[in-house]
Design an enzyme around this catalytic site. Structure first.
Site, short mmCIF file in Angstrom:
data_model
loop_
_atom_site.label_atom_id
_atom_site.label_comp_id
_atom_site.label_asym_id
_atom_site.label_seq_id
_atom_site.Cartn_x
_atom_site.Cartn_y
_atom_site.Cartn_z
N THR A 1 30.10 32.73 34.45
CA THR A 1 30.38 33.77 35.44
C THR A 1 30.67 33.18 36.82
O THR A 1 30.00 32.26 37.27
CB THR A 1 29.23 34.79 35.56
OG1 THR A 1 29.57 35.73 36.60
CG2 THR A 1 27.89 34.12 35.90
N THR B 1 42.17 47.42 31.71
CA THR B 1 41.25 47.65 32.83
C THR B 1 41.85 48.60 33.86
O THR B 1 41.21 49.55 34.30
CB THR B 1 40.95 46.31 33.53
OG1 THR B 1 40.39 45.42 32.58
CG2 THR B 1 39.97 46.48 34.68
N TYR C 1 36.99 46.23 46.77
CA TYR C 1 38.06 45.45 46.15
C TYR C 1 39.11 45.06 47.20
O TYR C 1 39.50 43.90 47.30
CB TYR C 1 38.68 46.30 45.03
CG TYR C 1 39.90 45.73 44.36
CD1 TYR C 1 39.80 44.73 43.39
CD2 TYR C 1 41.18 46.22 44.66
CE1 TYR C 1 40.92 44.24 42.75
CE2 TYR C 1 42.31 45.73 44.03
CZ TYR C 1 42.18 44.75 43.08
OH TYR C 1 43.31 44.26 42.44
N HIS D 1 40.66 35.97 38.17
CA HIS D 1 39.55 36.85 37.74
C HIS D 1 39.14 37.82 38.84
O HIS D 1 39.32 37.55 40.03
CB HIS D 1 38.35 36.00 37.35
CG HIS D 1 37.80 35.20 38.50
ND1 HIS D 1 38.33 33.98 38.87
CD2 HIS D 1 36.83 35.47 39.40
CE1 HIS D 1 37.67 33.53 39.93
NE2 HIS D 1 36.76 34.43 40.28
N ILE D 2 38.59 38.94 38.45
CA ILE D 2 37.96 39.87 39.40
C ILE D 2 36.73 40.49 38.76
O ILE D 2 36.67 40.62 37.54
CB ILE D 2 38.88 41.06 39.82
CG1 ILE D 2 39.63 41.63 38.60
CG2 ILE D 2 39.80 40.69 40.93
CD1 ILE D 2 40.20 43.02 38.85
N1 LIG Z 1 46.08 45.45 36.59
C1 LIG Z 1 46.53 45.83 37.76
O1 LIG Z 1 47.02 46.97 37.95
C2 LIG Z 1 46.47 44.91 38.94
C3 LIG Z 1 47.11 45.30 40.13
C4 LIG Z 1 47.08 44.43 41.22
C5 LIG Z 1 46.42 43.22 41.11
N2 LIG Z 1 45.79 42.88 39.95
C6 LIG Z 1 45.09 41.61 39.92
O2 LIG Z 1 45.41 40.89 38.75
C7 LIG Z 1 44.30 40.12 38.33
C8 LIG Z 1 43.99 40.39 36.87
O3 LIG Z 1 43.78 41.77 36.68
P1 LIG Z 1 43.69 42.41 35.22
O4 LIG Z 1 44.08 43.84 35.32
O5 LIG Z 1 44.39 41.52 34.26
O6 LIG Z 1 42.11 42.35 34.99
P2 LIG Z 1 41.26 42.33 33.60
O7 LIG Z 1 42.15 42.60 32.44
O8 LIG Z 1 40.09 43.22 33.81
O9 LIG Z 1 40.76 40.84 33.52
C9 LIG Z 1 39.77 40.38 34.39
C10 LIG Z 1 39.32 39.03 33.92
O10 LIG Z 1 38.27 38.56 34.77
C11 LIG Z 1 37.14 38.19 33.97
N3 LIG Z 1 35.90 38.42 34.71
C12 LIG Z 1 35.33 39.61 35.03
N4 LIG Z 1 34.18 39.41 35.68
C13 LIG Z 1 34.01 38.07 35.78
C14 LIG Z 1 32.98 37.24 36.32
N5 LIG Z 1 31.91 37.76 36.91
N6 LIG Z 1 33.12 35.90 36.24
C15 LIG Z 1 34.21 35.36 35.63
N7 LIG Z 1 35.20 36.09 35.09
C16 LIG Z 1 35.10 37.43 35.16
C17 LIG Z 1 37.27 39.05 32.71
O11 LIG Z 1 36.65 38.46 31.58
P3 LIG Z 1 35.09 38.67 31.18
O12 LIG Z 1 34.81 40.12 31.30
O13 LIG Z 1 35.04 38.12 29.81
O14 LIG Z 1 34.33 37.84 32.17
C18 LIG Z 1 38.77 39.05 32.49
O15 LIG Z 1 39.18 37.89 31.82
C19 LIG Z 1 43.15 40.47 39.29
O16 LIG Z 1 43.07 39.51 40.31
C20 LIG Z 1 43.59 41.81 39.85
O17 LIG Z 1 43.04 42.05 41.13
C21 LIG Z 1 45.82 43.69 38.87
#
Ligand SMILES: NC(=O)c1ccc[n+]([C@@H]2O[C@H](COP(=O)([O-])OP(=O)(O)OC[C@H]3O[C@@H](n4cnc5c(N)ncnc54)[C@H](OP(=O)(O)O)[C@@H]3O)[C@@H](O)[C@H]2O)c1
Ligand SMILES: *[C@@H]1O[C@H](CO)[C@@H](O)[C@H](O)[C@H]1NC(C)=O
Ligand SMILES: *[C@@H]1O[C@H](CO)[C@@H](O)[C@H](O)[C@H]1NC(C)=O
Length: 292
Positions: A92, A222, A183, A120-121
């Site tokens: 983590t 997510t 966020y 990651h977030i």
């Molecule tokens: N999706 C969107 O609409 C969007 C829009 C703008 C920006 N973004 C950015 O894109 C990036 C990826 O987003 P996503 O939608 O692909 O998110 P996601 O599918 O929820 O993936 C998040 C990742 O972070 C890991 N994670 C969560 N908590 C953690 C912790 N405490 N320590 C280490 N790892 C952790 C999760 O795995 P585990 O749970 O296994 O730890 C997962 O691999 C982020 O930076 C987000 O802000 C996304």
């Protein structure tokens, strides 16, 4: 006034046109062949797609997240896709010690590092901010502070390889939206910190590029879950988004944008900020900090 009205718009348009079309180097997937890359938050969503693209391009990858089972699957699929090597280290990013040790171990596994993709977030839901200080703290720790720790730990290896850092951010790190205060704060913080050290690197001859990735809504599970019943919008494809992040980072761009709406690219360019930063930089004397 008349002068301003007549010329301001064309000047702005020219500035933006220059800004957007001055990237002349073209991306080639071969740029990533044999490169050593870390991807965080790679158990699902955009991070996992980034790892798959890198694998197809023949890169070495080390992926991380908390969920070991998901990471195992990502690693075996990366190997099927043609990764030069693929490993995972689970943990983590709330834990600073883990973050530091992770980078060291990943560097050992690959024998160096060319690209650090910070993605990651912490889990977030959309709701009005009332008084949950611990949530703000957690967002800052996981979404911001761990990014700082990871980059500092990786910097010696990145200096050796003239490497690159990708900082995955969001529209919410550039403009204010309701229901995501914590966020948003963490994403704005990334811009402040990484854009500032990018300027330091440029004057102190540290040849490590930093690409701030500004994403609109992306169709990850997510995000779909988070906006459901609140925001009426469809996300852009995560596969293409992941590829654009790799391209922007490999081309060493300061920022990359990825959004469905072309208008976003135009409006977020923010020439005012760029002009002011340029003018402010001229007043500094960096002699004290440059060691030859
Ligand atoms: N999706 C969107 O609409 C969007 C829009 C703008 C920006 N973004 C950015 O894109 C990036 C990826 O987003 P996503 O939608 O692909 O998110 P996601 O599918 O929820 O993936 C998040 C990742 O972070 C890991 N994670 C969560 N908590 C953690 C912790 N405490 N320590 C280490 N790892 C952790 C999760 O795995 P585990 O749970 O296994 O730890 C997962 O691999 C982020 O930076 C987000 O802000 C996304
Ligand atoms: C890094 O860049 C410098 C300056 O362009 C160059 O001399 C050096 O060979 C490069 N190192 C690597 C590993 O690419
Ligand atoms: C920085 O590194 C990149 C990638 O190796 C190289 O193309 C570029 O010429 C280097 N720039 C400087 C100023 O050394």
């Amino acid at each position: 006034m008349a002068f301003m009205k007549k010329y301001l718009l064309p000047i702005l348009v020219l500035f933006l046109a220059y800004y957007y079309y001055s990237e002349n180097e073209e991306f080639r997937p071969e740029m990533l062949r044999g490169k050593k890359v870390i991807v965080t938050g790679a158990s699902k969503g955009i991070g996992r797609e980034i790892a798959y693209h890198l694998a197809k391009m023949g890169a070495h990858v080390v992926v991380t997240a908390r969920s070991k089972e998901s990471l195992q699957k990502v690693v075996s699929h990366c190997l099927e896709l043609g990764a030069a090597s693929a490993h995972y280290i689970a943990g983590t990013m709330e834990d600073t010690t883990f973050a530091e040790q992770f980078v060291a171990k990943a560097g050992k596994l690959m024998g160096g590092l060319d690209m650090l993709i910070l993605n990651h977030i912490a889990q977030t839901s959309m709701s009005p901010f009332i008084n949950d200080i611990s949530e703000v703290r957690k967002s800052m720790e996981v979404n911001f502070f761990s990014y700082v720790v990871l980059s500092i730990a990786a910097l010696p290896m990145l200096k050796q390889s003239n490497g690159s850092i990708a900082v995955v951010s969001s529209m919410a790190g550039k403009i204010a939206n309701p229901l995501i205060a914590s966020y948003s704060a963490s994403k704005f913080a990334l811009d402040g910190f990484f854009s500032s050290i990018r300027k330091e690197y440029s004057v102190t001859n540290v040849n490590v590029s930093i690409t701030l990735c500004i994403l609109g809504l992306i169709n990850t599970d997510t995000a779909k879950e988070a906006i459901s019943g609140i925001l009426e919008a469809e996300g852009a494809p995560k596969e293409e988004c992941a590829l654009e992040i790799i391209k922007g980072t490999a081309l060493r761009q300061d920022q990359m944008f990825y959004d469905k709406s072309l208008l976003t690219y135009f409006l977020l360019g923010n020439p005012g900020r760029r002009i002011l930063e340029f003018l402010t930089m001229r007043n500094y004397n960096f002699d004290k900090f440059i060691n030859n």
